[in-house]
Design a protein around this motif. Structure first.
Motif, PDB file in Angstrom:
ATOM      1  N   LEU A   1     -12.626  18.096  -3.145  1.00 47.30           N
ATOM      2  CA  LEU A   1     -12.077  17.425  -2.210  1.00 47.30           C
ATOM      3  C   LEU A   1     -12.363  15.756  -2.471  1.00 47.30           C
ATOM      4  N   VAL A   2     -13.650  15.505  -3.006  1.00 49.74           N
ATOM      5  CA  VAL A   2     -13.914  14.236  -3.493  1.00 49.74           C
ATOM      6  C   VAL A   2     -12.924  13.823  -4.577  1.00 49.74           C
ATOM      7  N   PRO A   3     -12.877  14.373  -5.626  1.00 49.16           N
ATOM      8  CA  PRO A   3     -11.622  13.792  -6.615  1.00 49.16           C
ATOM      9  C   PRO A   3     -10.303  13.683  -5.848  1.00 49.16           C
ATOM     10  N   LEU A   4      -9.826  14.613  -4.945  1.00 46.79           N
ATOM     11  CA  LEU A   4      -8.601  14.078  -4.575  1.00 46.79           C
ATOM     12  C   LEU A   4      -8.768  13.004  -3.553  1.00 46.79           C
ATOM     13  N   THR A   5      -9.512  12.698  -2.811  1.00 49.24           N
ATOM     14  CA  THR A   5      -9.847  11.545  -1.921  1.00 49.24           C
ATOM     15  C   THR A   5      -9.982  10.264  -2.919  1.00 49.24           C
ATOM     16  N   PHE A   6     -10.716  10.320  -4.099  1.00 46.83           N
ATOM     17  CA  PHE A   6     -10.625   8.861  -5.189  1.00 46.83           C
ATOM     18  C   PHE A   6      -9.298   8.803  -5.637  1.00 46.83           C
ATOM     19  N   LEU A   7      -8.318   9.994  -6.083  1.00 40.42           N
ATOM     20  CA  LEU A   7      -7.224  10.064  -6.411  1.00 40.42           C
ATOM     21  C   LEU A   7      -6.087   9.315  -5.491  1.00 40.42           C
ATOM     22  N   VAL A   8      -6.386   9.716  -4.146  1.00 39.53           N
ATOM     23  CA  VAL A   8      -5.448   9.007  -3.043  1.00 39.53           C
ATOM     24  C   VAL A   8      -5.806   7.465  -3.020  1.00 39.53           C
ATOM     25  N   LEU A   9      -7.144   7.083  -2.868  1.00 42.51           N
ATOM     26  CA  LEU A   9      -7.399   5.756  -2.992  1.00 42.51           C
ATOM     27  C   LEU A   9      -7.017   4.931  -3.968  1.00 42.51           C
ATOM     28  N   LEU A  10      -6.925   5.516  -5.275  1.00 43.49           N
ATOM     29  CA  LEU A  10      -6.516   4.875  -6.514  1.00 43.49           C
ATOM     30  C   LEU A  10      -5.008   4.786  -6.602  1.00 43.49           C
ATOM     31  N   LEU A  11      -4.193   5.590  -6.014  1.00 44.95           N
ATOM     32  CA  LEU A  11      -2.971   5.723  -5.973  1.00 44.95           C
ATOM     33  C   LEU A  11      -2.749   4.448  -5.391  1.00 44.95           C
ATOM     34  N   SER A  12      -3.121   4.437  -4.066  1.00 44.89           N
ATOM     35  CA  SER A  12      -2.886   3.241  -3.192  1.00 44.89           C
ATOM     36  C   SER A  12      -3.195   1.969  -3.574  1.00 44.89           C
ATOM     37  N   LEU A  13      -4.455   1.936  -4.458  1.00 40.41           N
ATOM     38  CA  LEU A  13      -4.818   0.606  -4.888  1.00 40.41           C
ATOM     39  C   LEU A  13      -4.145   0.080  -6.287  1.00 40.41           C
ATOM     40  N   CYS A  29     -13.406  -0.468  -3.097  1.00 42.29           N
ATOM     41  CA  CYS A  29     -13.272   0.535  -3.988  1.00 42.29           C
ATOM     42  C   CYS A  29     -13.645   0.099  -5.428  1.00 42.29           C
ATOM     43  N   ARG A  30     -13.869  -0.983  -5.643  1.00 43.46           N
ATOM     44  CA  ARG A  30     -14.085  -1.612  -7.098  1.00 43.46           C
ATOM     45  C   ARG A  30     -14.903  -0.679  -7.859  1.00 43.46           C
ATOM     46  N   PHE A  31     -15.798   0.049  -7.654  1.00 46.67           N
ATOM     47  CA  PHE A  31     -16.797   0.988  -8.195  1.00 46.67           C
ATOM     48  C   PHE A  31     -15.624   1.960  -8.833  1.00 46.67           C
ATOM     49  N   LEU A  32     -14.617   2.217  -8.627  1.00 45.83           N
ATOM     50  CA  LEU A  32     -13.733   3.254  -9.105  1.00 45.83           C
ATOM     51  C   LEU A  32     -13.160   2.818 -10.455  1.00 45.83           C
ATOM     52  N   ASP A  39      -4.489   0.358 -17.567  1.00 46.04           N
ATOM     53  CA  ASP A  39      -3.736   1.629 -18.003  1.00 46.04           C
ATOM     54  C   ASP A  39      -4.538   2.845 -17.449  1.00 46.04           C
ATOM     55  N   PHE A  40      -5.849   2.837 -17.355  1.00 46.08           N
ATOM     56  CA  PHE A  40      -6.774   3.975 -17.341  1.00 46.08           C
ATOM     57  C   PHE A  40      -7.417   3.987 -15.953  1.00 46.08           C
ATOM     58  N   ILE A  41      -6.837   3.649 -15.066  1.00 46.07           N
ATOM     59  CA  ILE A  41      -7.291   3.389 -13.680  1.00 46.07           C
ATOM     60  C   ILE A  41      -7.785   4.777 -13.035  1.00 46.07           C
ATOM     61  N   PHE A  42      -7.078   5.938 -13.562  1.00 46.98           N
ATOM     62  CA  PHE A  42      -7.840   7.101 -12.955  1.00 46.98           C
ATOM     63  C   PHE A  42      -8.571   8.059 -13.840  1.00 46.98           C
ATOM     64  N   TRP A  43      -9.157   7.336 -14.714  1.00 47.38           N
ATOM     65  CA  TRP A  43     -10.263   7.831 -15.704  1.00 47.38           C
ATOM     66  C   TRP A  43     -11.469   8.484 -14.857  1.00 47.38           C
ATOM     67  N   GLU A  44     -11.880   7.827 -13.931  1.00 46.00           N
ATOM     68  CA  GLU A  44     -12.992   8.087 -13.162  1.00 46.00           C
ATOM     69  C   GLU A  44     -12.723   9.510 -12.211  1.00 46.00           C
ATOM     70  N   VAL A  45     -11.384   9.680 -11.883  1.00 50.05           N
ATOM     71  CA  VAL A  45     -10.999  11.071 -11.197  1.00 50.05           C
ATOM     72  C   VAL A  45     -11.070  12.103 -12.573  1.00 50.05           C
ATOM     73  N   PHE A  46     -10.636  11.848 -13.417  1.00 47.43           N
ATOM     74  CA  PHE A  46     -10.562  12.721 -14.720  1.00 47.43           C
ATOM     75  C   PHE A  46     -12.023  13.115 -14.987  1.00 47.43           C
ATOM     76  N   ASP A  47     -13.030  12.039 -15.002  1.00 46.14           N
ATOM     77  CA  ASP A  47     -14.414  12.291 -15.520  1.00 46.14           C
ATOM     78  C   ASP A  47     -15.017  13.203 -14.454  1.00 46.14           C
ATOM     79  N   LEU A  48     -14.774  12.869 -13.177  1.00 44.92           N
ATOM     80  CA  LEU A  48     -15.246  13.521 -11.891  1.00 44.92           C
ATOM     81  C   LEU A  48     -14.904  14.995 -12.095  1.00 44.92           C
ATOM     82  N   VAL A  49     -13.677  15.287 -12.334  1.00 47.13           N
ATOM     83  CA  VAL A  49     -13.320  16.717 -12.387  1.00 47.13           C
ATOM     84  C   VAL A  49     -13.887  17.383 -13.454  1.00 47.13           C
ATOM     85  N   ARG A  50     -14.073  16.853 -14.827  1.00 52.25           N
ATOM     86  CA  ARG A  50     -15.092  17.375 -15.850  1.00 52.25           C
ATOM     87  C   ARG A  50     -16.421  17.418 -15.378  1.00 52.25           C
TER      88      ARG A  50
END
Length: 147
Positions: A1-13, A29-32, A39-50
Motif C-alpha cells: 500500500l505504501v509503494p502505491l501511495t508513493f507512486l500516486v504522489l510521484l505521478l502527481s508531482l 514530498c521532497r524526500f521521495l 528521469d529517475f523520479i520513481f526510483w524510490e518506489v522501485f527501491d521500496l518494492v525491492r
C-alpha cells in the motif's frame, strides 16, 4: 500500500518537478525525489518494492520447507544482484557518492545472501559442502562467513 501511495504522489508531482516549479505538495514530498535525477523520479518506489520483497514477500516462497531449503536464499541473491546491476547501469542518483554507497550496500547484501547459502549448504552435508565450496564443515563455513 505504501509503494502505491508513493507512486500516486510521484505521478502527481512529476510535471512540477520536471519543470522545476516546486509546488507546496512537491516540497512536502521532497524526500521521495530530491536525491534522484529527474528521469529517475520513481526510483524510490522501485527501491521500496525491492526492500519489501526481501524483507517480507520472500517468506512466502516455499512456506512448508522454505527455512530449510536454499530457494529463498537463491531468490533473494538473484533479486539483490539484479537490483545492483540495475543500479549500476541506471545511475539514478544526482550525487556520485550516493551511487557508490548504494552500490556497496547492495553488493554487501548480495554477499550476505550468498554466504547464507554457503552456511545452509554446509550445515547438512559436509561432503557436499567440501565439493561445492571447499570447506570441510558447517563450523568452518560459519567461521569463514564471520571472518
Amino acid at each position: 500500500l505504501v509503494p502505491l501511495t508513493f507512486l500516486v504522489l510521484l505521478l502527481s508531482l512529476r510535471p512540477a518537478v520536471r519543470a522545476q516549479r516546486i509546488s507546496p505538495l512537491a516540497n512536502a514530498c521532497r524526500f521521495l525525489w530530491r536525491d534522484y535525477d529527474a528521469d529517475f523520479i520513481f526510483w524510490e518506489v522501485f527501491d521500496l518494492v525491492r526492500k519489501l520483497f526481501l524483507a517480507s514477500l520472500v517468506l512466502f516462497i516455499d512456506q512448508e520447507y522454505g527455512s530449510s531449503k536454499l530457494l529463498r536464499l537463491v531468490v533473494a541473491t538473484v533479486v539483490s544482484a539484479l537490483f545492483l546491476a540495475a543500479l549500476a547501469l541506471a545511475r539514478p542518483f544526482k550525487r556520485s557518492d550516493d551511487l557508490h554507497l548504494a552500490c556497496v550496500a547492495n553488493l554487501l547484501l548480495t554477499c550476505c545472501f550468498c554466504l547464507g547459502a554457503v552456511i545452509q549448504l554446509c550445515g547438512d552435508d559436509n561432503d557436499l559442502c567440501y565439493q561445492l565450496v571447499g570447506i570441510q564443515s558447517g563450523r568452518r563455513a560459519s567461521e569463514f562467513v564471520v571472518v
